[in-house]
Design an enzyme around this catalytic site. Structure first.
Site, short mmCIF file in Angstrom:
data_model
loop_
_atom_site.label_atom_id
_atom_site.label_comp_id
_atom_site.label_asym_id
_atom_site.label_seq_id
_atom_site.Cartn_x
_atom_site.Cartn_y
_atom_site.Cartn_z
N LYS A 10 -57.48 -22.12 -23.55
CA LYS A 10 -57.72 -20.72 -23.89
C LYS A 10 -56.48 -19.88 -23.61
O LYS A 10 -55.60 -20.26 -22.83
CB LYS A 10 -58.91 -20.15 -23.10
CG LYS A 10 -58.72 -20.09 -21.58
CD LYS A 10 -57.96 -18.86 -21.08
CE LYS A 10 -57.72 -18.91 -19.57
NZ LYS A 10 -56.78 -17.88 -19.09
N PRO A 95 -50.99 -28.14 -20.84
CA PRO A 95 -50.10 -28.14 -19.67
C PRO A 95 -50.85 -27.76 -18.39
O PRO A 95 -51.75 -26.92 -18.40
CB PRO A 95 -49.05 -27.08 -20.03
CG PRO A 95 -49.04 -27.07 -21.54
CD PRO A 95 -50.46 -27.31 -21.94
N ALA A 98 -51.05 -23.74 -15.96
CA ALA A 98 -50.34 -22.97 -16.98
C ALA A 98 -51.00 -21.64 -17.33
O ALA A 98 -50.47 -20.88 -18.13
CB ALA A 98 -50.21 -23.81 -18.25
N LEU A 100 -53.90 -21.63 -18.83
CA LEU A 100 -54.57 -21.96 -20.09
C LEU A 100 -55.95 -22.59 -19.86
O LEU A 100 -56.57 -23.10 -20.80
CB LEU A 100 -53.70 -22.92 -20.90
CG LEU A 100 -52.31 -22.39 -21.29
CD1 LEU A 100 -51.48 -23.50 -21.95
CD2 LEU A 100 -52.43 -21.20 -22.23
N GLY A 102 -56.85 -25.36 -18.36
CA GLY A 102 -56.96 -26.79 -18.59
C GLY A 102 -57.96 -27.46 -17.67
O GLY A 102 -58.79 -28.25 -18.11
N ASP A 137 -63.77 -19.70 -15.10
CA ASP A 137 -63.45 -19.89 -16.51
C ASP A 137 -64.32 -20.95 -17.19
O ASP A 137 -64.28 -21.09 -18.41
CB ASP A 137 -61.98 -20.28 -16.70
CG ASP A 137 -61.03 -19.10 -16.56
OD1 ASP A 137 -61.50 -17.95 -16.67
OD2 ASP A 137 -59.82 -19.33 -16.35
#
Length: 290
Positions: A10, A95, A98, A100, A102, A137
């Protein structure tokens, strides 16, 4: 039996911290977008009566510190199902550390996989109830697409999907500790508040240019990320509609109307940035592939 799940990354089109709560967490306002970079999470049944984890990237914890491990434990606790034994294998493309999501995406993928393996037929709301115990998240990663996230990230509201575009992700070889990032907000406060209502208007009208103009991350006011200025300069020089840091960093993304401009920016970034990826928006957070 095994289940294989694509767990998508995301970005935060907007991230504002509203305040620090009495429980130590923070109330947030985020416009979150799933993008087409994904880890592949494979959950396999065995007879070990335990949870085990493997990963093809060094430095990822393979014990109860791993969000995927925590997600499995949370699933068994919530459903009261007996764990006969599972192994979680993570093939990473998102990654690490990051901004994001993950790790959260991997945790969401495990919950999706176990729901299928154990045929529990849980609703999306129930899946998110399991996920929020693991990480803020995770509910978004279970749902995916384009969403407004509030509270600690657990209150999700549908908004109009982002228009087709090309997104370049650039992650410098640098890590930001999320806890430290929030402590800096507590210490420094913020000097500017993002235009949340302007962003909502832009999203709901599906005006890509306006969305990009309003893109903002409050963490950029007090978190220093090496090469961020240079990355943004390359995005700007290659015609990006907008650019912003994702999460607590360090990844900076640029949004482009056409693929060629995105590729040109990515080529220049690869000369001095470790991880550079091109992707597009996707409408989901996790997808079972087999």
């Amino acid at each position: 039996m095994q289940i294989k799940v694509k767990a998508y990354a995301k970005i935060n089109l907007m991230l504002d911290i509203i305040n620090r709560r009495t429980d130590g967490f923070h109330d947030l306002f985020m416009i979150m977008q799933s993008v087409g970079i994904y880890d592949t999470v494979t959950v396999t049944e065995n007879k070990s009566k335990s949870i085990s984890v493997s990963c093809d990237v060094e430095g990822i914890p393979l014990d109860e510190k791993n969000i995927a491990w925590k997600a499995a434990s949370s699933f068994f606790e919530y459903t009261k199902k007996k764990n006969k034994g599972i192994h979680i294998d993570i093939a990473k493309r998102i990654p690490h550390a990051a901004g994001l999501a993950g790790g959260s995406a991997d945790g969401a993928a495990v919950i999706i996989a176990l729901n299928a393996l154990y045929k529990t037929d849980l609703s999306e709301s129930e899946l998110c109830s399991i996920g929020i115990k693991v990480g803020a998240d995770v509910p978004f990663c279970l749902t995916g697409g384009t969403l407004l996230a509030q509270g600690i990230g657990d209150k999700l509201s549908k908004v109009k999907p982002l228009r087709k575009c090309h997104i370049v992700l650039a992650k410098p070889d640098f890590e930001v500790n999320t806890g430290y990032a929030y402590s800096q907000f507590d210490y420094c406060g913020k000097s500017h508040t993002p235009d949340k209502f302007g962003m909502l208007r832009a999203i709901q009208s599906r005006d890509l240019n306006a969305v990009c103009e309003k893109a903002e991350n409050v963490f950029e006011q007090f978190i220093e990320v090496p090469k961020r200025i240079e990355i943004k300069e390359i995005f700007k020089n290659n015609g990006a509609l907008g650019y912003c840091m994702s999460g607590s960093g360090p990844t900076v993304f640029g949004i482009f109307a056409n693929k060629e401009s995105a590729q040109n920016a990515a080529s220049q970034l690869k000369t001095f940035v470790k991880d550079v990826l091109i992707c597009t928006p996707v409408a989901h957070g996790c997808r079972i592939t087999e």
